[in-house]
Design an enzyme around this catalytic site. Structure first.
Site, PDB file in Angstrom:
ATOM      1  N   GLU A  21       0.805  -1.219   0.000  1.00  0.00           N
ATOM      2  CA  GLU A  21       0.000   0.000   0.000  1.00  0.00           C
ATOM      3  C   GLU A  21       0.837   1.267   0.000  1.00  0.00           C
ATOM      4  O   GLU A  21       0.313   2.354  -0.246  1.00  0.00           O
ATOM      5  CB  GLU A  21      -0.943  -0.006   1.214  1.00  0.00           C
ATOM      6  N   GLY A  62     -12.936  -3.868   2.677  1.00  0.00           N
ATOM      7  CA  GLY A  62     -14.068  -4.609   2.145  1.00  0.00           C
ATOM      8  C   GLY A  62     -15.324  -3.784   2.195  1.00  0.00           C
ATOM      9  O   GLY A  62     -15.603  -3.096   3.180  1.00  0.00           O
ATOM     10  N   MET A  79      -8.933  -2.832   9.201  1.00  0.00           N
ATOM     11  CA  MET A  79      -8.314  -3.214  10.470  1.00  0.00           C
ATOM     12  C   MET A  79      -7.432  -2.148  11.122  1.00  0.00           C
ATOM     13  O   MET A  79      -6.771  -2.438  12.118  1.00  0.00           O
ATOM     14  CB  MET A  79      -7.488  -4.491  10.255  1.00  0.00           C
ATOM     15  N   GLU A  80      -7.421  -0.913  10.596  1.00  0.00           N
ATOM     16  CA  GLU A  80      -6.502   0.091  11.148  1.00  0.00           C
ATOM     17  C   GLU A  80      -7.097   1.485  11.341  1.00  0.00           C
ATOM     18  O   GLU A  80      -6.698   2.217  12.248  1.00  0.00           O
ATOM     19  CB  GLU A  80      -5.259   0.240  10.245  1.00  0.00           C
ATOM     20  N   ASP A  98     -13.171  -6.035  -2.154  1.00  0.00           N
ATOM     21  CA  ASP A  98     -14.143  -7.118  -2.267  1.00  0.00           C
ATOM     22  C   ASP A  98     -15.546  -6.595  -1.976  1.00  0.00           C
ATOM     23  O   ASP A  98     -15.721  -5.601  -1.280  1.00  0.00           O
ATOM     24  CB  ASP A  98     -13.796  -8.290  -1.346  1.00  0.00           C
TER      25      ASP A  98
END
Length: 232
Positions: free
Chosen positions: A13, A79, A176-177, A200
């Protein structure tokens, strides 16, 4: 702004952003490499935090303490939680919430951290507006959405979990962050925004879609991030 902090959870990333930088100086701390240099004419610090909320929060605090950054931008992939948000689209955070924080037994709303004065951490309005404007200009073939980003120490891929998180938090995407970075920014009074390219869909297809579309999602993130920096 004098110095912009840019955080990505994974090397994929941030590696392309690092390749575009000049005059780079690298400092290592807490197992992270902080790359300070020039990106599109602006002073930046680009860093891979590692995955999860603890890594992300530590990383953001180092940017505040050691570099005195004027803002923090968290770039990466996520997602989708809404059917209308497609793979490759961009979500710009209006605010962030930690979906795995549960202190309801003490009377707090689901997601609120005990003894904090807010459930969600609001992103900076100017950064939100700029991200949307730049995205529409440089990646016109995709959609850009402004909405809530929800974070937790879980890789959420199945439809049931996504529907539960969406119902509880009205989120646009899950990762998640972001909320940990937002919490650090909030406590330090530093403007922030989370930018997420969707990898996704909001169904059970994450395990199928993710490997195929991760590269495209990251390409969109890098395009948005590098052009956004130019205007800050």
């Amino acid at each position: 702004m004098n110095l912009i902090g840019i955080i990505g959870a994974m090397e994929e990333e941030v590696s392309q952003l690092k390749e575009k930088m000049t005059d780079v100086r690298i400092t290592k701390k807490a197992e992270m490499e902080f790359c300070k240099g020039i990106l599109n004419g602006k002073a930046v610090v680009v860093v891979r935090s590692g995955i999860g909320k603890v890594n992300a929060g530590i990383c953001a605090q180092i940017l505040v303490d050691d570099y005195q950054v004027d803002c923090i931008i968290n770039t990466g992939i996520a997602g989708s939680l809404k059917n209308e948000i497609n793979i490759g689209d961009i979500v710009v955070s209006t605010d962030t919430v930690q979906h795995d924080m549960d202190a309801t037994g003490f009377g707090y709303p689901l997601g609120q951290i005990p003894r904090m004065d807010t459930l969600a951490f609001p992103a900076d309005e100017k950064l939100i507006a700029l991200a949307q404007e730049v995205c529409r200009e440089v990646i016109p073939e995709i959609q850009v959405f402004a909405g809530r980003v929800v974070s937790g120490d879980q890789f959420v891929s199945d439809r049931e979990s996504k529907e539960r998180i969406s119902k509880n938090f009205q989120g646009y995407c899950t990762e998640m962050e972001g909320a940990a970075i937002a919490q650090a920014a909030y406590l330090n009074h530093v403007p922030y925004v989370v930018l997420r390219a969707i990898s996704d869909k909001a169904d059970d297809s994450a395990s199928v879609d993710y490997p195929a579309f991760e590269r495209e999602a990251i390409r969109h993130s890098v395009e948005l991030m590098s052009n956004m920096v130019k205007r800050l």
